[in-house]
Motif scaffolding. Structure first.
Motif, PDB file in Angstrom:
ATOM      1  N   GLU A 163      14.522  -6.067   4.432  1.00 35.49           N
ATOM      2  CA  GLU A 163      13.980  -6.418   5.741  1.00 35.49           C
ATOM      3  C   GLU A 163      12.658  -7.190   5.608  1.00 35.49           C
ATOM      4  O   GLU A 163      12.379  -8.097   6.394  1.00 35.49           O
ATOM      5  CB  GLU A 163      13.761  -5.150   6.566  1.00 35.49           C
ATOM      6  N   GLY A 164      11.869  -6.821   4.636  1.00 36.81           N
ATOM      7  CA  GLY A 164      10.561  -7.454   4.435  1.00 36.81           C
ATOM      8  C   GLY A 164      10.567  -8.527   3.365  1.00 36.81           C
ATOM      9  O   GLY A 164       9.509  -8.950   2.914  1.00 36.81           O
ATOM     10  N   GLY A 165      11.747  -8.958   2.936  1.00 39.26           N
ATOM     11  CA  GLY A 165      11.837  -9.986   1.911  1.00 39.26           C
ATOM     12  C   GLY A 165      11.781  -9.416   0.507  1.00 39.26           C
ATOM     13  O   GLY A 165      11.871  -8.204   0.292  1.00 39.26           O
ATOM     14  N   ALA A 166      11.598 -10.293  -0.428  1.00 39.44           N
ATOM     15  CA  ALA A 166      11.663  -9.935  -1.849  1.00 39.44           C
ATOM     16  C   ALA A 166      10.531  -9.010  -2.287  1.00 39.44           C
ATOM     17  O   ALA A 166      10.667  -8.298  -3.284  1.00 39.44           O
ATOM     18  CB  ALA A 166      11.648 -11.198  -2.701  1.00 39.44           C
ATOM     19  N   ASN A 167       9.425  -8.990  -1.561  1.00 39.25           N
ATOM     20  CA  ASN A 167       8.291  -8.149  -1.959  1.00 39.25           C
ATOM     21  C   ASN A 167       8.420  -6.703  -1.513  1.00 39.25           C
ATOM     22  O   ASN A 167       7.619  -5.856  -1.905  1.00 39.25           O
ATOM     23  CB  ASN A 167       6.988  -8.737  -1.418  1.00 39.25           C
ATOM     24  N   GLN A 168       9.404  -6.397  -0.666  1.00 34.82           N
ATOM     25  CA  GLN A 168       9.587  -5.021  -0.193  1.00 34.82           C
ATOM     26  C   GLN A 168      10.141  -4.149  -1.314  1.00 34.82           C
ATOM     27  O   GLN A 168      11.120  -4.516  -1.962  1.00 34.82           O
ATOM     28  CB  GLN A 168      10.557  -5.011   0.990  1.00 34.82           C
ATOM     29  N   PRO A 169       9.545  -2.990  -1.556  1.00 35.44           N
ATOM     30  CA  PRO A 169      10.075  -2.082  -2.579  1.00 35.44           C
ATOM     31  C   PRO A 169      11.517  -1.662  -2.254  1.00 35.44           C
ATOM     32  O   PRO A 169      11.832  -1.342  -1.103  1.00 35.44           O
ATOM     33  CB  PRO A 169       9.134  -0.882  -2.522  1.00 35.44           C
ATOM     34  N   ALA A 170      12.380  -1.677  -3.250  1.00 33.32           N
ATOM     35  CA  ALA A 170      13.782  -1.303  -3.070  1.00 33.32           C
ATOM     36  C   ALA A 170      13.907   0.204  -2.884  1.00 33.32           C
ATOM     37  O   ALA A 170      13.235   0.988  -3.554  1.00 33.32           O
ATOM     38  CB  ALA A 170      14.604  -1.747  -4.275  1.00 33.32           C
ATOM     39  N   SER A 171      14.785   0.599  -1.972  1.00 26.36           N
ATOM     40  CA  SER A 171      14.972   2.026  -1.701  1.00 26.36           C
ATOM     41  C   SER A 171      15.422   2.781  -2.953  1.00 26.36           C
ATOM     42  O   SER A 171      15.004   3.923  -3.156  1.00 26.36           O
ATOM     43  CB  SER A 171      15.966   2.241  -0.560  1.00 26.36           C
ATOM     44  N   ASP A 172      16.257   2.175  -3.790  1.00 31.86           N
ATOM     45  CA  ASP A 172      16.708   2.854  -5.016  1.00 31.86           C
ATOM     46  C   ASP A 172      15.528   3.223  -5.912  1.00 31.86           C
ATOM     47  O   ASP A 172      15.482   4.321  -6.473  1.00 31.86           O
ATOM     48  CB  ASP A 172      17.697   1.987  -5.801  1.00 31.86           C
ATOM     49  N   ASP A 173      14.568   2.307  -6.041  1.00 28.65           N
ATOM     50  CA  ASP A 173      13.394   2.578  -6.870  1.00 28.65           C
ATOM     51  C   ASP A 173      12.560   3.706  -6.276  1.00 28.65           C
ATOM     52  O   ASP A 173      12.085   4.596  -6.991  1.00 28.65           O
ATOM     53  CB  ASP A 173      12.533   1.324  -7.011  1.00 28.65           C
ATOM     54  N   VAL A 174      12.372   3.667  -4.953  1.00 31.44           N
ATOM     55  CA  VAL A 174      11.607   4.714  -4.281  1.00 31.44           C
ATOM     56  C   VAL A 174      12.325   6.055  -4.403  1.00 31.44           C
ATOM     57  O   VAL A 174      11.697   7.089  -4.677  1.00 31.44           O
ATOM     58  CB  VAL A 174      11.350   4.351  -2.803  1.00 31.44           C
TER      59      VAL A 174
END
Length: 113
Positions: free
Chosen positions: A42-53
């Protein structure tokens, strides 16, 4: 590492976008569970991926669920799913999205009498 959050009550709080690096601080702040309401990308490439979180949350001993909700398009199903998570996940729960507003709206919709 400090992170920003707004407590709604003793059992629930909301936060703006968090990252994997924040999850240990979330656990240290006393939260037991995390709900991710911001859709990936939603926030583009700079948004942290949910899998990583999610991986970092689990490593920190947190329960975590990815429940993406499109901004401005909250549905009855979204609210019902969120209500179920509030009942089933260990408390206190921290939910996050872009600013925290979407999570707060979900909370109020899911808990209104």
């Amino acid at each position: 590492m400090a992170f920003d959050f707004h407590r709604i009550n003793d059992d629930f709080a909301v936060a703006p976008q968090l990252s994997a690096d924040d999850m240990q601080a979330v656990a240290e702040a006393g939260f037991k569970s995390v709900i991710i309401n911001r859709p990936d990308g939603e926030g583009g490439a700079n948004q942290p991926a949910s899998d990583d979180v999610m991986n970092a949350a689990k490593t920190a001993g947190l329960h975590v669920v990815y429940q993406p909700v499109v901004s401005g398009q909250m549905t009855v199903d979204n609210v019902e799913t969120f209500a179920g998570l509030l009942q089933s996940m260990p408390q206190p729960i921290l939910a996050y999205c872009r600013t925290g507003t979407r999570c707060a709206n979900l909370y109020y919709a899911a808990t209104e009498a």
